[in-house]
Write an enzyme that holds these catalytic residues in place. Structure first.
Site, PDB file in Angstrom:
ATOM      1  CB  SER A 138      -7.216  -1.962 -14.134  1.00 44.63           C
ATOM      2  OG  SER A 138      -7.347  -3.338 -15.188  1.00 44.63           O
ATOM      3  CE1 TYR A 151     -10.303   0.242 -18.036  1.00 43.54           C
ATOM      4  CE2 TYR A 151      -8.917  -1.986 -18.224  1.00 43.54           C
ATOM      5  CZ  TYR A 151      -9.943  -0.995 -17.450  1.00 43.54           C
ATOM      6  OH  TYR A 151     -10.108  -1.379 -16.125  1.00 43.54           O
TER       7      TYR A 151
END
Length: 250
Positions: A138, A151
């Protein structure tokens, strides 16, 4: 020679789109996911294009992961391409207000789950001295944003593991790379916000990436010649410049 790909998190989003993209190109598929009904639906649809085997398990369960992968039938056992796609985001809270269960879920799936699946597949690749592993990262693995803390940490870990894999598996001729998308319109925000309606606003006012965009990129990466390995690929929608800069329609 027809190749076989194993895709985790194949029941939605990028994993689902990648399964369809690979099937169009005749790649045999081992599709993994937690939702058996969705796996059956995808299998039925894609068997018109290629050979499909499904595995119903949760990557965060170490025992079930190894058991499921060991059960792969002979015709699918040789995994040429591993797409470590399963992942999630839970919550968007400052570190002082974070939920420990959310932290566990992200680290267990995004990091440990990726490691469990890789550990189960890599030995056959090293034995054959061939294979291709793509870890779906990501842009959060490149840049930390407010309230992203754990995260972002999990996705930074994915990129570090990818680099370590590439170094350690280099003597075996195994390709390893990461694809790190920015804002992709999938169920991601529904999971992050636990079904809250504020998830709907995340992708409004600009053209987000679609799962199919990433699937096409993944196929491009795995279809390069043997001497070419795309090691690290960061992709944003045009409207997004980084974690903090997003041009919305006026």
């Amino acid at each position: 020679m027809t190749k076989t790909a194993l895709i985790t998190g194949a029941t939605s989003g990028i994993g689902h789109a990648t399964a369809y993209e690979f099937a169009k190109h005749g790649i045999n598929l081992v599709l993994c996911g937690r939702r058996l009904d969705r796996l059956n639906t995808i299998k039925e649809a894609l068997e018109k294009l290629t050979n499909v085997h499904i595995l119903n398990f949760d990557v965060k369960d170490k025992t079930e992961t190894f058991k499921a992968i060991k059960s792969i039938p002979e015709g699918f056992k040789t995994i040429d391409i591993l797409i470590n796609n399963a992942g999630n985001a839970h919550g968007l809270d400052p570190i002082n207000e974070g939920d420990i269960d959310d932290w566990d879920a992200m680290m267990d799936i995004n990091v440990k789950g990726l490691l469990y699946v890789s550990k189960a597949i890599i030995p056959q690749m090293t034995e054959r001295k061939s294979g291709h592993i793509i870890n779906i990262g990501s842009s959060a693995g490149k840049q930390v944003y407010p309230n992203g803390n754990v995260y972002c940490a999990s996705k930074h870990a994915v990129l570090a593991i990818t680099e370590g894999m590439r170094i350690d598996l280099n003597p075996f001729g195994i390709k390893v790379g990461a694809i790190s998308p920015g804002l992709v319109q999938t169920e991601f925000s529904q999971v992050r916000f636990k079904g809250d309606k504020k998830a709907d606003a995340v992708y409004q006012g600009f053209d987000a990436l679609q799962a199919e965009d990433i699937a096409e990129i993944i196929y491009f990466v795995v279809s390069r010649p043997n001497h070419v390995n795309i090691a690290d690929l960061l992709v944003f929608p045009t409207a997004q410049a980084n974690a903090f800069t997003l041009k919305k329609n006026s």
